[in-house]
Write an enzyme that holds these catalytic residues in place. Sequence first.
Site, PDB file in Angstrom:
ATOM      1  N   ASP A  13      88.889 -23.434  37.133  1.00  0.00           N
ATOM      2  CA  ASP A  13      89.624 -23.468  38.314  1.00  0.00           C
ATOM      3  C   ASP A  13      89.662 -24.614  38.963  1.00  0.00           C
ATOM      4  OD1 ASP A  13      89.862 -20.817  37.877  1.00  0.00           O
ATOM      5  OD2 ASP A  13      88.206 -20.033  38.988  1.00  0.00           O
ATOM      6  N   LYS A  16      93.654 -26.993  36.719  1.00  0.00           N
ATOM      7  CA  LYS A  16      94.441 -27.543  35.560  1.00  0.00           C
ATOM      8  C   LYS A  16      95.932 -27.247  35.272  1.00  0.00           C
ATOM      9  CE  LYS A  16      91.274 -25.005  33.444  1.00  0.00           C
ATOM     10  NZ  LYS A  16      90.499 -24.546  34.539  1.00  0.00           N
ATOM     11  N   GLY A  40      93.342 -18.183  34.776  1.00  0.00           N
ATOM     12  CA  GLY A  40      94.354 -17.925  35.698  1.00  0.00           C
ATOM     13  C   GLY A  40      94.602 -19.412  36.317  1.00  0.00           C
ATOM     14  N   HIS A  41      95.881 -20.076  35.751  1.00  0.00           N
ATOM     15  CA  HIS A  41      96.270 -21.212  36.036  1.00  0.00           C
ATOM     16  C   HIS A  41      97.448 -21.129  37.167  1.00  0.00           C
ATOM     17  CE1 HIS A  41      94.655 -23.085  31.968  1.00  0.00           C
ATOM     18  NE2 HIS A  41      93.750 -22.370  32.839  1.00  0.00           N
ATOM     19  N   GLN A 224      89.437 -22.561  31.233  1.00  0.00           N
ATOM     20  CA  GLN A 224      87.866 -22.635  31.849  1.00  0.00           C
ATOM     21  C   GLN A 224      87.401 -23.909  32.043  1.00  0.00           C
ATOM     22  OE1 GLN A 224      88.519 -20.367  28.520  1.00  0.00           O
ATOM     23  NE2 GLN A 224      89.291 -19.274  30.492  1.00  0.00           N
TER      24      GLN A 224
HETATM   25  P1  GDP Z   1      93.159 -23.833  37.096  1.00  0.00           P
HETATM   26  O1  GDP Z   1      92.538 -22.450  36.264  1.00  0.00           O
HETATM   27  O2  GDP Z   1      92.304 -24.995  36.583  1.00  0.00           O
HETATM   28  O3  GDP Z   1      94.532 -23.985  36.632  1.00  0.00           O
HETATM   29  O4  GDP Z   1      92.767 -23.409  38.616  1.00  0.00           O
HETATM   30  P2  GDP Z   1      93.207 -22.173  39.577  1.00  0.00           P
HETATM   31  O5  GDP Z   1      94.617 -22.263  39.591  1.00  0.00           O
HETATM   32  O6  GDP Z   1      92.400 -21.129  38.974  1.00  0.00           O
HETATM   33  O7  GDP Z   1      92.293 -22.756  40.975  1.00  0.00           O
HETATM   34  C1  GDP Z   1      92.959 -23.750  41.352  1.00  0.00           C
HETATM   35  C2  GDP Z   1      93.582 -23.344  43.025  1.00  0.00           C
HETATM   36  O8  GDP Z   1      93.548 -24.440  43.790  1.00  0.00           O
HETATM   37  C3  GDP Z   1      94.792 -22.853  43.077  1.00  0.00           C
HETATM   38  O9  GDP Z   1      94.991 -21.677  43.720  1.00  0.00           O
HETATM   39  C4  GDP Z   1      95.623 -23.963  43.312  1.00  0.00           C
HETATM   40  O10 GDP Z   1      96.961 -23.619  43.928  1.00  0.00           O
HETATM   41  C5  GDP Z   1      94.669 -24.923  44.167  1.00  0.00           C
HETATM   42  N1  GDP Z   1      94.896 -26.102  44.190  1.00  0.00           N
HETATM   43  C6  GDP Z   1      95.127 -27.248  43.329  1.00  0.00           C
HETATM   44  N2  GDP Z   1      94.992 -28.144  43.578  1.00  0.00           N
HETATM   45  C7  GDP Z   1      94.681 -28.387  44.882  1.00  0.00           C
HETATM   46  C8  GDP Z   1      94.612 -29.167  45.798  1.00  0.00           C
HETATM   47  O11 GDP Z   1      94.483 -30.349  45.678  1.00  0.00           O
HETATM   48  N3  GDP Z   1      94.204 -29.089  47.078  1.00  0.00           N
HETATM   49  C9  GDP Z   1      94.104 -27.437  47.510  1.00  0.00           C
HETATM   50  N4  GDP Z   1      93.800 -27.414  48.666  1.00  0.00           N
HETATM   51  N5  GDP Z   1      94.418 -26.501  46.581  1.00  0.00           N
HETATM   52  C10 GDP Z   1      94.705 -26.797  45.241  1.00  0.00           C
HETATM   53  P1  IMO Z   2      90.584 -21.069  34.187  1.00  0.00           P
HETATM   54  O1  IMO Z   2      91.184 -21.431  33.022  1.00  0.00           O
HETATM   55  C1  IMO Z   2      87.043 -19.675  35.959  1.00  0.00           C
HETATM   56  C2  IMO Z   2      83.931 -16.882  33.867  1.00  0.00           C
HETATM   57  C3  IMO Z   2      83.976 -15.734  34.148  1.00  0.00           C
HETATM   58  C4  IMO Z   2      82.595 -15.522  33.629  1.00  0.00           C
HETATM   59  C5  IMO Z   2      82.456 -16.371  32.206  1.00  0.00           C
HETATM   60  C6  IMO Z   2      82.656 -15.368  31.026  1.00  0.00           C
HETATM   61  O2  IMO Z   2      91.351 -20.384  35.110  1.00  0.00           O
HETATM   62  O3  IMO Z   2      89.656 -22.119  34.685  1.00  0.00           O
HETATM   63  P2  IMO Z   2      84.923 -14.200  30.153  1.00  0.00           P
HETATM   64  O4  IMO Z   2      86.034 -13.227  30.780  1.00  0.00           O
HETATM   65  O5  IMO Z   2      85.522 -15.475  29.197  1.00  0.00           O
HETATM   66  O6  IMO Z   2      84.097 -13.366  29.081  1.00  0.00           O
HETATM   67  O7  IMO Z   2      84.032 -14.599  31.448  1.00  0.00           O
HETATM   68  O8  IMO Z   2      83.305 -17.202  32.602  1.00  0.00           O
HETATM   69  N1  IMO Z   2      85.475 -17.507  33.663  1.00  0.00           N
HETATM   70  C7  IMO Z   2      86.113 -18.296  34.367  1.00  0.00           C
HETATM   71  N2  IMO Z   2      86.005 -18.927  35.439  1.00  0.00           N
HETATM   72  N3  IMO Z   2      87.816 -19.946  35.408  1.00  0.00           N
HETATM   73  C8  IMO Z   2      88.225 -19.473  34.233  1.00  0.00           C
HETATM   74  O9  IMO Z   2      89.374 -19.932  33.598  1.00  0.00           O
HETATM   75  C9  IMO Z   2      87.248 -18.624  33.528  1.00  0.00           C
HETATM   76  N4  IMO Z   2      87.615 -17.862  32.311  1.00  0.00           N
HETATM   77  C10 IMO Z   2      86.237 -17.238  32.303  1.00  0.00           C
HETATM   78  O10 IMO Z   2      83.885 -15.503  35.691  1.00  0.00           O
HETATM   79  O11 IMO Z   2      81.737 -16.036  34.524  1.00  0.00           O
HETATM   80 MG    MG Z   3      91.758 -20.623  37.159  1.00  0.00          MG
END
Ligand code: GDP
Ligand code: IMO
Ligand code: MG
Length: 423
Positions: A13, A16, A40-41, A224
């Site tokens: 998270d 990416k 979840g991207h 991840q």
């Molecule tokens: P990913 O899994 O690495 O793609 O990241 P996620 O989408 O799960 O989580 C990142 C969260 O932070 C999302 O809700 C983005 O919209 C948000 N986000 C990304 N970059 C920034 C930033 O620079 N500032 C803020 N406030 N939110 C951001």
């Molecule tokens: P992105 O790509 C954050 C965590 C789960 C759990 C562990 C194992 O959005 O960054 P799994 O479902 O793989 O068996 O879960 O890994 N986890 C993540 N945490 N971002 C993710 O993906 C994750 N994918 C799995 O919360 O602790």
């Molecule tokens: Mg994510």
Amino acid sequence: MAVNLLLGLQWGDEGKGKIVDVLTKNYDIIARFQGGPNAGHTLEFDGIKHVLHTIPSGIFHDKAINLVGNGVVIDPVIFKKELDNLAKFDLDYKSKLVISRKAHLILPTHRILDAASEASKGKAKIGSTLKGIGPTYMDKTGRNGIRVGDLELSDWKERYRNLANKHEAMIDFYDAKIEYDLEELENEFFAAIETLKSLTFIDSEEYLYQAQKEGKKILAEGAQGSLLDIDFGTYPFVTSSNTTAAGACTGLGVAPNKIKEVFGIFKAYTTRVGSGPFPTELFDDDGETMGRVGNEFGATTGRERRCGWLDLVALKYAVHVNGVTQLMMMKGDVLSGFKTLKVCTAYNYKGKTITHLPYNIEPENVTPVYTEMKGWSEDLTKMSNKSEFPKELNEYIEFLEKELETPITIVSVGPDRTQTIHR
Ligand code: GDP
Ligand code: IMO
Ligand code: MG
């Protein structure tokens, strides 16, 4: 042409999806190499927020091909939902999305096995997203899995039945009292398989080889983060794939000597969702503020993310394991208003001060040692050029670059595509 990689350096998270979307204009192919719908991207532009789970984050651009690599595990049901969500955006995704025949399928019974395994662990549960990731990779390495390419075989349903029967016996073994209606789940699954079959299946390693020969630019998108890597993460509280740079080689069939830039993404603080050790975790108002301002809720499960200060011991480890060549710092805007910022630069480990990540970072072994820095009060979210950065932010960035011995080339100051500052 070389292949560049983009990876999360923490517990996922990091942002990416946002950065892959920002960078896609420079690439011909965006390729996911591991993980599955546990990811979840999030992408934000034109006032709309999109969350992708299996589909690569370049899908909203006109030109780039988006490839789901052999290292990815696909749940056809979730995949279909993602496609349905895209339908309203006039994307012509069928011409831009290709899938490796060697990617493994997540069956409905894999999801149930995941739930049964977690339930049987009680307090020691991993905190899995319950998407069937662990059981599917277990079947892959156990050489029982069903792959996308199998859908082109006449007997694939027979193979499916054999595996699902075996899973049902395993579910009984757990005795976890999980209620499910397999017939209903299978109806949904088989319908989604038909949608999957309407897409283009390819021998992706050959496709990528030819693309490289033709001088195409390829960006591999990680899921991840490094601390969730099956080998290098905080085992057993990890996911079941190699989230680090090496995973791109096995998950796409790209040779190590073809990889050029490794973009490492990190948040200006740290978050984690699910169980497992987290040395710099905060249980006070500061942690609460990060969670609230940063809107730290999982993009896949909606769970609250745990928050804490930046952990440079762990980050340095991730930079080393991945061979990161450029860093990207996300969510600096969330730290606006903190009078003092803390950065963990060492651990107190069994009475000694250490600066490397030890085998065991459980709280009883590790206490973080912090360096304090002055915070900034300015709102960063409206800034569009590094010349507008407050002095304290520059000091924070320069301190990290020095400690990590790697340049920070992008600073993200908000979730939107436009809130991205190149340094
Ligand atoms: P990913 O899994 O690495 O793609 O990241 P996620 O989408 O799960 O989580 C990142 C969260 O932070 C999302 O809700 C983005 O919209 C948000 N986000 C990304 N970059 C920034 C930033 O620079 N500032 C803020 N406030 N939110 C951001
Ligand atoms: P992105 O790509 C954050 C965590 C789960 C759990 C562990 C194992 O959005 O960054 P799994 O479902 O793989 O068996 O879960 O890994 N986890 C993540 N945490 N971002 C993710 O993906 C994750 N994918 C799995 O919360 O602790
Ligand atoms: Mg994510």
